[in-house]
Design a protein around this motif. Structure first.
Motif, short mmCIF file in Angstrom:
data_model
loop_
_atom_site.label_atom_id
_atom_site.label_comp_id
_atom_site.label_asym_id
_atom_site.label_seq_id
_atom_site.Cartn_x
_atom_site.Cartn_y
_atom_site.Cartn_z
N ALA A 129 32.00 4.28 59.80
CA ALA A 129 32.76 5.44 59.33
C ALA A 129 32.07 6.68 59.90
CB ALA A 129 32.82 5.49 57.81
N GLY A 130 32.71 7.35 60.84
CA GLY A 130 32.07 8.49 61.46
C GLY A 130 32.98 9.20 62.43
N VAL A 131 32.40 10.06 63.24
CA VAL A 131 33.16 10.81 64.24
C VAL A 131 32.42 10.73 65.56
CG1 VAL A 131 34.07 12.40 62.51
CG2 VAL A 131 31.99 13.02 63.73
N ARG A 132 33.17 10.89 66.65
CA ARG A 132 32.58 10.87 67.97
C ARG A 132 33.42 11.73 68.91
NH1 ARG A 132 33.82 4.51 69.54
NH2 ARG A 132 36.11 4.69 69.62
N SER A 133 32.82 12.12 70.02
CA SER A 133 33.51 12.94 71.01
C SER A 133 33.19 12.44 72.41
CB SER A 133 33.10 14.41 70.88
OG SER A 133 33.64 15.18 71.93
N PHE A 134 34.24 12.31 73.22
CA PHE A 134 34.07 11.91 74.63
C PHE A 134 34.19 13.12 75.56
CE2 PHE A 134 35.37 7.98 72.60
CZ PHE A 134 34.54 7.04 73.20
N ASN A 135 34.08 14.31 75.01
CA ASN A 135 34.28 15.53 75.79
C ASN A 135 32.99 15.98 76.46
OD1 ASN A 135 36.03 17.64 76.64
ND2 ASN A 135 35.11 19.01 75.14
N GLY A 136 32.28 15.02 77.10
CA GLY A 136 31.02 15.33 77.73
C GLY A 136 31.18 15.96 79.10
N PRO A 137 30.09 16.15 79.84
CA PRO A 137 28.75 15.65 79.50
C PRO A 137 28.05 16.50 78.44
CG PRO A 137 28.68 16.81 81.58
CD PRO A 137 30.12 16.75 81.19
N ASP A 325 33.11 20.86 68.39
CA ASP A 325 34.49 21.32 68.41
C ASP A 325 35.38 20.24 67.79
OD1 ASP A 325 37.00 22.28 68.90
OD2 ASP A 325 36.70 22.63 71.04
N SER A 326 35.93 20.54 66.63
CA SER A 326 36.73 19.54 65.91
C SER A 326 37.98 19.13 66.68
CB SER A 326 37.12 20.08 64.52
OG SER A 326 37.85 21.28 64.63
N SER A 327 38.42 19.96 67.63
CA SER A 327 39.61 19.62 68.41
C SER A 327 39.36 18.46 69.36
CB SER A 327 40.10 20.84 69.19
OG SER A 327 39.13 21.25 70.15
N HIS A 328 38.07 18.18 69.63
CA HIS A 328 37.73 17.07 70.53
C HIS A 328 37.10 15.90 69.79
CE1 HIS A 328 37.75 20.53 73.46
NE2 HIS A 328 38.54 19.68 74.06
N ILE A 329 37.26 15.87 68.48
CA ILE A 329 36.63 14.84 67.66
C ILE A 329 37.59 13.68 67.41
CG2 ILE A 329 35.91 14.34 65.29
CD1 ILE A 329 33.69 15.44 66.89
N GLU A 330 37.08 12.49 67.49
CA GLU A 330 37.83 11.29 67.13
C GLU A 330 37.21 10.69 65.88
OE1 GLU A 330 38.57 6.72 68.79
OE2 GLU A 330 37.54 8.21 70.03
N LEU A 354 28.32 24.90 56.60
CA LEU A 354 28.13 23.52 57.02
C LEU A 354 28.82 23.24 58.34
CD1 LEU A 354 28.77 21.70 53.62
CD2 LEU A 354 26.60 22.48 54.56
N GLY A 355 29.68 24.19 58.79
CA GLY A 355 30.44 23.94 59.99
C GLY A 355 31.37 22.76 59.79
N TYR A 356 31.63 22.04 60.88
CA TYR A 356 32.43 20.81 60.78
C TYR A 356 31.56 19.75 60.10
CZ TYR A 356 35.17 16.75 62.21
OH TYR A 356 35.89 15.59 62.20
N PHE A 357 32.10 19.09 59.07
CA PHE A 357 31.32 18.09 58.34
C PHE A 357 32.23 16.95 57.92
CE2 PHE A 357 33.20 20.61 54.99
CZ PHE A 357 33.49 19.69 53.99
#
Length: 370
Positions: A129-137, A325-330, A354-357
């Motif tokens: 259960a979590g979040v991840r982003s592929f908007n690298g590097p 950036d929550s717009s790039h979060i999965e 807390l920002g995005y949490f």
């Protein structure tokens, strides 16, 4: 916490040995200059920094230890002024390593084999259960989160961590750090802050157990970042908003760049998550603090009722820090029968930013699937 390199089958034996060697960096092979205990059967020896066994790896034979990051985090003077000196601190030129036992080494070998997995949700018996982003590097990731003393059964594990990784086809480089509760594989029945790196800190050991009061959170704010000059990947314990840490920011150590094939130019993906390992019987342990997120994400009381990841930040390709950036979060939740993820964002003008949490967790059980 983890150095995971998932390679093609003909290289898997080498991968296992690499992880195990990194884990057994605490093995004492020289006469310690000092020893100290932090609890029953938990002893650390202060050994020469150049004698830590992580340097035995073939890829590190010519490696020169980097004593501190090229650029350290900025610390507020008000934070440093109120800090107490650690009583269990090793002398200059030494680092604290766990005094191994035969049982510990045996359990470490089992752990190294069982917990190899790629950056995927398809690992049998593992729930996320979590979040991840592929908007690298990305050049780094950090977050503030809490850990709890959970009722984890035999052949189960529950942990929460930040991580980053890159890969091509079936080959992946993956590094992570966080807290883990695993009462069947490791000797002491406690919550662990575990990292597999080359250590430089005289204060924070590579493997550190914590005695936690049931129901009370233990806060951790780790940061992983790539050194702009050397390419090594450093881990820092960030202070200021972690009430149980009574030292300034500590650069614990780093993963040498020589260990990786795909992280030289940053990581393709970053993430933060809670994770559990199911027992062979199919029963899954609790995650987070064992409770589902309830109520409103904007209510401080409701946010505090379940486990949380907050202050999530990344370093972009130019080494510039920013809130994620929550717009790039999965969002990733693979067993909604047992675990819940609730995301939110506290505005900048709020007293506690807390920002995005996200809140997460659940009881686990027999209906989570494999």
């Amino acid at each position: 916490m983890w150095l995971l390199k998932t390679q093609q089958k003909n290289r898997m034996a080498l991968v296992m040995n690499l992880l195990l060697l990194s884990f057994l960096v605490a093995s004492v092979r020289t006469v310690p200059l000092r020893s100290f205990k932090i609890g029953e059967n938990v002893t650390y020896d202060c050994i020469d920094i150049y004698k830590q066994s992580g340097l035995d790896h073939l890829l590190l034979k010519k490696h020169t230890i980097q004593m501190k990051p090229s650029v350290s985090r900025i610390e507020l003077k008000s934070q440093i002024g109120n800090k107490k000196k650690e009583k269990d601190q090793c002398p200059d030129g030494t680092v604290p390593v766990l005094r191994n036992t035969k049982e510990f080494i045996t359990n470490a070998q089992f752990f190294a084999k069982k917990y190899i997995h790629p950056l995927t949700t398809d690992s049998p018996g593992t729930h996320i259960a979590g979040v991840r982003s592929f908007n690298g590097p990305y050049r780094g990731v950090e977050a503030l989160f809490d850990g709890y003393n959970l009722n984890v059964g035999k052949n189960q594990a529950s942990y929460n961590h930040i991580y980053l990784g890159s890969g091509v086809n079936n080959e992946v480089d993956f590094i992570s750090t966080g807290l883990m509760v695993d009462k069947s594989k490791l000797v002491w029945r406690r919550t662990y802050f575990v990292i597999w790196i080359l250590e430089v800190s005289q204060v924070i050991p590579i493997v550190k157990p914590h005695d936690l009061t049931p129901g009370q959170p233990f806060w951790l704010h780790p940061a992983i970042h790539q050194d702009k000059n050397t390419g090594n990947w450093w881990i820092t314990l960030v202070d200021g908003d972690t009430p149980n840490i009574n030292t300034p920011n500590i650069d614990v150590g780093y993963w040498p760049k020589e260990l990786f094939n795909f992280l030289n130019n940053g990581a393709n993906m970053v993430g933060v998550r809670g994770m559990v390992q199911t027992s062979p019987s199919g029963s899954s342990p609790p995650m987070g603090n064992g409770k589902f997120p309830t109520g409103s994400a904007m209510s401080p009381k409701d946010r505090a009722s379940s486990a949380i990841f907050s202050n999530i930040q990344v370093l972009n390709s130019n080494f510039e820090p920013s809130k994620i950036d929550s717009s790039h979060i999965e969002n990733v939740v693979d067993s909604t029968n047992c675990y819940v993820l609730r995301t939110g964002k506290v505005p900048l003008f709020h007293r506690t930013y807390l920002g995005y949490f996200f809140n997460y967790g659940g009881l686990g059980g027999n209906s989570c699937g494999v």
